[in-house]
Scaffold this motif. Sequence first.
Motif, mmCIF file in Angstrom:
data_model
loop_
_atom_site.group_PDB
_atom_site.id
_atom_site.type_symbol
_atom_site.label_atom_id
_atom_site.label_comp_id
_atom_site.label_asym_id
_atom_site.label_seq_id
_atom_site.Cartn_x
_atom_site.Cartn_y
_atom_site.Cartn_z
ATOM 1 N N LEU A 85 -11.517 6.668 79.157
ATOM 2 C CA LEU A 85 -12.345 7.308 80.165
ATOM 3 C C LEU A 85 -13.433 6.350 80.658
ATOM 4 C CD1 LEU A 85 -12.745 10.774 78.413
ATOM 5 C CD2 LEU A 85 -11.085 10.141 80.187
ATOM 6 N N ASP A 86 -13.824 6.510 81.905
ATOM 7 C CA ASP A 86 -14.863 5.656 82.481
ATOM 8 C C ASP A 86 -16.123 5.701 81.619
ATOM 9 O OD1 ASP A 86 -13.162 5.070 84.540
ATOM 10 O OD2 ASP A 86 -14.133 6.376 86.006
ATOM 11 N N GLY A 87 -16.694 4.514 81.404
ATOM 12 C CA GLY A 87 -17.914 4.421 80.617
ATOM 13 C C GLY A 87 -17.698 4.220 79.142
ATOM 14 N N THR A 88 -16.455 4.335 78.670
ATOM 15 C CA THR A 88 -16.166 4.112 77.256
ATOM 16 C C THR A 88 -15.884 2.633 77.006
ATOM 17 O OG1 THR A 88 -13.827 4.642 77.588
ATOM 18 C CG2 THR A 88 -15.291 6.451 76.956
ATOM 19 N N LYS A 89 -15.774 2.277 75.741
ATOM 20 C CA LYS A 89 -15.727 0.874 75.331
ATOM 21 C C LYS A 89 -14.590 0.091 75.961
ATOM 22 C CE LYS A 89 -15.495 -1.989 71.148
ATOM 23 N NZ LYS A 89 -15.458 -1.981 69.671
ATOM 24 N N TYR A 90 -13.412 0.724 76.099
ATOM 25 C CA TYR A 90 -12.241 -0.025 76.540
ATOM 26 C C TYR A 90 -11.889 0.213 78.004
ATOM 27 C CZ TYR A 90 -11.639 -1.204 71.672
ATOM 28 O OH TYR A 90 -11.839 -1.700 70.417
ATOM 29 N N GLY A 362 -14.111 19.682 75.468
ATOM 30 C CA GLY A 362 -14.210 18.885 76.692
ATOM 31 C C GLY A 362 -13.346 17.657 76.679
ATOM 32 N N ASN A 363 -12.873 17.226 75.498
ATOM 33 C CA ASN A 363 -12.021 16.042 75.389
ATOM 34 C C ASN A 363 -10.556 16.325 75.694
ATOM 35 O OD1 ASN A 363 -14.002 14.145 74.621
ATOM 36 N ND2 ASN A 363 -13.969 14.923 72.528
ATOM 37 N N ALA A 364 -10.187 17.593 75.774
ATOM 38 C CA ALA A 364 -8.784 17.940 76.006
ATOM 39 C C ALA A 364 -8.368 17.561 77.424
ATOM 40 C CB ALA A 364 -8.559 19.425 75.777
ATOM 41 N N ASN A 365 -7.105 17.213 77.571
ATOM 42 C CA ASN A 365 -6.610 16.806 78.885
ATOM 43 C C ASN A 365 -6.578 17.979 79.853
ATOM 44 O OD1 ASN A 365 -3.848 16.525 80.672
ATOM 45 N ND2 ASN A 365 -5.010 14.630 80.541
ATOM 46 N N LYS A 366 -7.083 17.762 81.065
ATOM 47 C CA LYS A 366 -6.974 18.745 82.133
ATOM 48 C C LYS A 366 -5.791 18.417 83.036
ATOM 49 C CE LYS A 366 -9.500 20.921 85.936
ATOM 50 N NZ LYS A 366 -10.796 21.002 86.672
ATOM 51 N N SER A 390 2.734 -0.071 86.530
ATOM 52 C CA SER A 390 2.455 1.358 86.425
ATOM 53 C C SER A 390 0.975 1.617 86.632
ATOM 54 C CB SER A 390 2.868 1.900 85.047
ATOM 55 O OG SER A 390 4.236 1.679 84.794
ATOM 56 N N TRP A 391 0.674 2.805 87.148
ATOM 57 C CA TRP A 391 -0.703 3.271 87.344
ATOM 58 C C TRP A 391 -0.857 4.577 86.573
ATOM 59 C CZ3 TRP A 391 -2.284 6.604 92.067
ATOM 60 C CH2 TRP A 391 -3.635 6.948 91.965
ATOM 61 N N TYR A 392 -1.911 4.677 85.758
ATOM 62 C CA TYR A 392 -2.151 5.844 84.923
ATOM 63 C C TYR A 392 -3.554 6.398 85.210
ATOM 64 C CZ TYR A 392 1.676 3.707 82.318
ATOM 65 O OH TYR A 392 2.860 3.126 81.971
ATOM 66 N N LYS A 393 -3.641 7.722 85.282
ATOM 67 C CA LYS A 393 -4.933 8.361 85.557
ATOM 68 C C LYS A 393 -4.977 9.702 84.844
ATOM 69 C CE LYS A 393 -7.838 9.982 89.407
ATOM 70 N NZ LYS A 393 -9.031 9.225 88.982
ATOM 71 N N GLN A 394 -6.130 10.036 84.288
ATOM 72 C CA GLN A 394 -6.289 11.350 83.685
ATOM 73 C C GLN A 394 -7.708 11.861 83.873
ATOM 74 O OE1 GLN A 394 -6.655 12.504 79.709
ATOM 75 N NE2 GLN A 394 -7.474 10.559 78.926
ATOM 76 N N GLU A 395 -7.838 13.196 83.806
ATOM 77 C CA GLU A 395 -9.134 13.873 83.805
ATOM 78 C C GLU A 395 -9.154 14.830 82.631
ATOM 79 O OE1 GLU A 395 -11.856 16.957 86.503
ATOM 80 O OE2 GLU A 395 -9.910 16.242 87.234
ATOM 81 N N GLY A 399 -14.666 17.132 82.948
ATOM 82 C CA GLY A 399 -14.826 16.452 84.217
ATOM 83 C C GLY A 399 -14.774 14.944 84.163
ATOM 84 N N ARG A 400 -14.856 14.332 83.007
ATOM 85 C CA ARG A 400 -14.739 12.878 82.909
ATOM 86 C C ARG A 400 -13.312 12.451 83.237
ATOM 87 N NH1 ARG A 400 -15.898 11.732 77.098
ATOM 88 N NH2 ARG A 400 -15.028 13.836 76.897
ATOM 89 N N ASP A 401 -13.164 11.222 83.743
ATOM 90 C CA ASP A 401 -11.823 10.739 84.061
ATOM 91 C C ASP A 401 -11.741 9.247 83.831
ATOM 92 O OD1 ASP A 401 -13.182 9.623 86.204
ATOM 93 O OD2 ASP A 401 -12.315 10.949 87.701
#
Length: 415
Positions: A85-90, A362-366, A390-395, A399-401
């Motif tokens: 997720l954006d803002g996390t370490k990796y 809140g950590n569960a996949n939406k 490949s392109w991968y995206k999740q929210e 609300g974090r993504d």
Amino acid sequence: MQRFNTSFSKNCCSLRKYLASPALILLCCLTANPASAFELDVKDTKVTLGGYLKTMINYDIDGTLNNNANHPTDGDIINAYDVPLDGTKYADKDDYSMTARESRAFLRTKTDSDIGTISTRFEADFNGDTGGSGTWSNSRTLRLRLAYGTIDLGKSLILVGQDWSTFMDFAAAVPVMDLSGDPGQPFLRQPMVRYQYNFEPGHYLSIAAENPDSGLKANSNGQLFINNFNTDNNTLPDVIVKYFWANKNFSISPKVLLRKLELDGDSTLGWGASLTSSVSFGDGHKIYLGLTYGDGIGRYAGLGLNAGAGLTDSGDIETVKLASINGGVTFHLRDDLNWTTGCGYSENDDDAYKGNDAVLSGNANKNAFSAHTTLMWDITPSVQYAVGMSWYKQEVMDGRDGEMYRVQNYLKFSF
């Protein structure tokens, strides 16, 4: 997308080097050898041995899954549900990796008997969840993939053992470079007892009792559930009914699933439905489409990383609705060259995150999305090279993504 263009431009020179990897240099030394498994007869049994050796080369852009300090090669397996997720370490990190962990071997037997043809299949690979550090050994754990026996009675076929779930349909599955596939595409193996009635070649009805599991595994983003618990029981198998019909240019397969979920002494039913189809056109081209919807079926459409059910604050069990769509197309460019592009999207109902009946954190996949494009070249009948992106995206529910990209290529030697 602007972030991707900037990062991709920055790395394009390096990627040319990685795509022209040592695997490609080896091609000039290859000689044509027919791909065929080793076969022998032992008394009245025909035995077949085969498999492949596969080396995958990955380059992650704007995020990496190599985020496990104990097993740094775990990031070799990629899926949209584990995108940092954006803002996390990796997040936003680039990473290069190589692995041969998908290499596998199989053994098949076939014996004619008084009751019918008896066949068995055993298959294993080195894609286990644990292994040696990439620092010194790059060892991987041997794991069981398939282990089953069948009795062919002509019109009827009985299977007992571990096989791909009856809820799957390979005829309509979009080809991918690695093992994970796009989000939402049913993908799992498990022990079962399955009966299949064959109306004619390419036309059958099957019913299976398969190993139940509550599907409570958390992804790398953290705990999926509000309440931590390990009191799930399984007292009935998951029941799946599948109809399949195909001719030379078309296939269709509706499937239904019924399962019982039990947590902390409470129980409820989960159900699911799937419709998959494929259409061949032109000179070997093929279109794929799959639709899945259900309530309490998370593990059947998300690599076990979606929740099936959980407990509310009051201790009641609530199921989680899931919907997904997958599609793609393969263009047969010539006899030894295919180009595939595909995508998949899955969504968990956010009612499971809101209000008094909430069971998800809140950590569960939406929702999760991925798209990929792959060029596969059969250099010889036993050697294949593939390259793709490949392109991968999740929210997640709060609300974090996050999103990331991966460039992949591999060289596979079949035997």
